[in-house]
Design a protein around this motif. Sequence first.
Motif, short mmCIF file in Angstrom:
data_model
loop_
_atom_site.label_atom_id
_atom_site.label_comp_id
_atom_site.label_asym_id
_atom_site.label_seq_id
_atom_site.Cartn_x
_atom_site.Cartn_y
_atom_site.Cartn_z
N ASP A 130 -14.96 -3.41 -5.00
CA ASP A 130 -15.68 -4.59 -5.14
C ASP A 130 -15.57 -4.79 -6.70
OD1 ASP A 130 -17.75 -6.25 -6.29
OD2 ASP A 130 -19.16 -5.70 -4.38
N PHE A 131 -15.16 -5.90 -7.12
CA PHE A 131 -15.04 -6.29 -8.64
C PHE A 131 -16.12 -5.99 -9.43
CE2 PHE A 131 -11.63 -9.76 -7.50
CZ PHE A 131 -10.68 -8.86 -7.02
N ASN A 132 -17.24 -6.06 -8.86
CA ASN A 132 -18.63 -5.85 -9.83
C ASN A 132 -18.84 -4.27 -9.75
OD1 ASN A 132 -19.42 -8.65 -10.12
ND2 ASN A 132 -19.23 -8.83 -7.93
N HIS A 133 -18.37 -3.41 -9.18
CA HIS A 133 -18.40 -2.21 -9.14
C HIS A 133 -17.88 -1.31 -10.41
CE1 HIS A 133 -18.48 2.31 -7.84
NE2 HIS A 133 -19.50 1.53 -7.15
N ARG A 134 -18.59 -0.43 -11.02
CA ARG A 134 -17.75 0.38 -12.26
C ARG A 134 -16.80 0.74 -12.08
NH1 ARG A 134 -22.72 4.22 -13.73
NH2 ARG A 134 -22.75 4.65 -11.44
N SER A 135 -16.26 1.10 -10.62
CA SER A 135 -15.00 1.77 -10.67
C SER A 135 -13.68 0.65 -10.87
CB SER A 135 -14.88 2.35 -9.36
OG SER A 135 -14.91 1.39 -8.16
N PHE A 136 -14.25 -0.58 -10.76
CA PHE A 136 -13.04 -1.39 -11.05
C PHE A 136 -12.40 -1.35 -12.44
CE2 PHE A 136 -11.84 -6.30 -11.60
CZ PHE A 136 -10.61 -6.15 -10.91
N GLU A 137 -13.11 -1.27 -13.15
CA GLU A 137 -12.76 -1.02 -14.65
C GLU A 137 -11.93 0.23 -14.93
OE1 GLU A 137 -14.47 -0.81 -19.40
OE2 GLU A 137 -15.70 -1.22 -17.66
N ASP A 138 -11.87 1.24 -13.95
CA ASP A 138 -11.29 2.72 -14.00
C ASP A 138 -9.68 2.07 -13.83
OD1 ASP A 138 -13.38 3.92 -14.29
OD2 ASP A 138 -13.59 4.59 -12.31
N LEU A 139 -9.55 1.08 -13.22
CA LEU A 139 -8.12 0.44 -12.84
C LEU A 139 -7.51 0.17 -14.29
CD1 LEU A 139 -8.07 -1.59 -9.45
CD2 LEU A 139 -7.75 1.01 -9.80
N PHE A 140 -8.40 -0.68 -15.06
CA PHE A 140 -7.69 -1.08 -16.31
C PHE A 140 -7.57 0.05 -17.41
CE2 PHE A 140 -9.57 -4.90 -14.24
CZ PHE A 140 -8.89 -6.01 -15.00
N ARG A 141 -8.35 0.91 -17.24
CA ARG A 141 -8.34 2.33 -18.01
C ARG A 141 -6.91 3.03 -17.58
NH1 ARG A 141 -13.96 3.16 -17.00
NH2 ARG A 141 -15.21 2.52 -18.64
N ARG A 142 -6.66 3.17 -16.47
CA ARG A 142 -5.76 4.11 -15.65
C ARG A 142 -4.28 3.37 -15.77
NH1 ARG A 142 -6.97 5.24 -9.76
NH2 ARG A 142 -8.85 6.11 -11.07
N TYR A 143 -4.27 1.96 -15.56
CA TYR A 143 -3.05 1.17 -15.85
C TYR A 143 -3.08 0.33 -17.13
CZ TYR A 143 -2.88 2.56 -10.77
OH TYR A 143 -3.01 3.31 -9.71
N GLN A 144 -1.65 0.30 -17.29
CA GLN A 144 -1.53 -0.65 -18.67
C GLN A 144 -1.21 -2.07 -18.24
OE1 GLN A 144 1.49 1.61 -20.77
NE2 GLN A 144 -0.02 2.35 -22.17
N PHE A 145 -1.90 -2.60 -17.55
CA PHE A 145 -1.80 -4.12 -16.87
C PHE A 145 -1.42 -5.07 -18.19
CE2 PHE A 145 -5.11 -2.95 -13.77
CZ PHE A 145 -4.37 -2.60 -12.97
N ASP A 146 -0.14 -5.78 -17.89
CA ASP A 146 0.17 -6.87 -18.83
C ASP A 146 -0.37 -8.20 -18.21
OD1 ASP A 146 2.33 -5.34 -20.44
OD2 ASP A 146 3.04 -4.67 -18.59
N GLY A 147 -0.62 -8.24 -17.09
CA GLY A 147 -1.05 -9.74 -16.47
C GLY A 147 -1.94 -9.33 -15.20
N VAL A 148 -2.46 -10.34 -14.88
CA VAL A 148 -3.49 -10.52 -13.58
C VAL A 148 -2.77 -11.72 -12.87
CG1 VAL A 148 -5.68 -10.75 -12.57
CG2 VAL A 148 -5.27 -9.13 -14.72
N ILE A 149 -2.67 -11.65 -11.56
CA ILE A 149 -2.73 -12.61 -10.52
C ILE A 149 -3.59 -12.76 -9.55
CG2 ILE A 149 -1.01 -13.74 -8.86
CD1 ILE A 149 1.20 -12.58 -10.10
N HIS A 150 -4.71 -13.71 -9.96
CA HIS A 150 -5.92 -13.53 -9.04
C HIS A 150 -5.96 -14.64 -8.03
CE1 HIS A 150 -10.08 -13.18 -8.24
NE2 HIS A 150 -10.43 -14.18 -8.97
N LEU A 151 -5.85 -13.71 -6.83
CA LEU A 151 -5.67 -14.65 -5.52
C LEU A 151 -6.81 -14.10 -4.58
CD1 LEU A 151 -1.80 -13.86 -4.83
CD2 LEU A 151 -2.79 -15.88 -6.15
N GLY A 152 -7.74 -13.56 -5.27
CA GLY A 152 -8.79 -12.93 -4.34
C GLY A 152 -10.12 -13.98 -4.17
N ARG A 153 -9.95 -15.28 -4.12
CA ARG A 153 -10.83 -16.05 -3.61
C ARG A 153 -11.28 -16.02 -2.32
NH1 ARG A 153 -11.52 -21.27 -1.89
NH2 ARG A 153 -9.36 -21.40 -1.36
#
Length: 319
Positions: free
Chosen positions: A57-80
């Motif tokens: 769930d994007f609103n869960h605190r664990s979602f931010e862990d992904l941003f800490r773990r990976y060095q994202f250059d970009g996001v493709i938001h298809l999750g509507r």
Amino acid sequence: MNVPKNIQRKPQILITGAAGATAQRVIERLRETCDLVAVDARIQVPLGDDIPSYCIDFNHRSFEDLFRRYQFDGVIHLGRIRSSQLTRLRRYNANVLGTQKLLDLSHKYGIQRIVVLSTFHVYGAMAYNPALIDESAPMKSAGLSADLIDSVELENLANLYLWRFPELNITILRPCNIVGPSVQNTMGRLLASHRAPVLAGFSPMMQFMHIDDMADAIVLAYNKPVRGIFNVASDDWVAYQRALELSGCTRIPVPSIPPVLPRLILRTLRLQSFPAYLMEFFKYPVVIDGQAFAKEFGFQPKRPLKEIFRFYRDNKRPL
């Protein structure tokens, strides 16, 4: 072991809505050239050992862990989340609050490229719509049902961040009807059916985009960081009843008034219905102008309408 300086790191991209058919095709197009991380708020999607996949769930605190773990250059938001999925409250939390969380984290962690998939439904379907709708047309949220308001709010959020944080390089795409193999939206199910309803006296012009062309458009958009809002559509359109005919569907006319009557008739006939929140789109044309996107990104759909409808005609399930 030292990595040679002339070997560059692959771009690392977060793709949301990984369970969706469009996301699956985007992933296939990018997996060889990019390091991908896939997320879906509904289920975890197995994508092989080379692509980490999460159900979060994007609103869960664990979602931010992904941003800490990976060095994202970009996001493709298809999750509507479509209006046929989840309850209205859960859909609002996912589409609006979840998107806000995603954009906040993108800004916090220095993301440099974001593509957001919206929908042409934000324009609303009304009798006095212009013949060809370009990106400057207002989003008629006042004329939309409550089931579509969250789509408008999602895009309003993305638009706000687009102008407030230009360093995010946000591109918002408003595609027409996406159809084709494995697509399970309302239009896809209607074209795939043997018998489909039409509102008596109405056959609005419609546009259709093959899912493979839409995936191509998303990849083109991501690879060219041009900020802004773009319609995505071919320059061809067809009347709804003609689309059903070409797809091998028997058309079943139903009266359009009172509003509750079509639903009662369709339920009695056990037919695939058009949901109440889309009823006006089966009355009035919403034809969007995709020339700005085509010119800016060099986009040209490869699958003509006849190919799209032939697929549905030739792949009817046995009665």
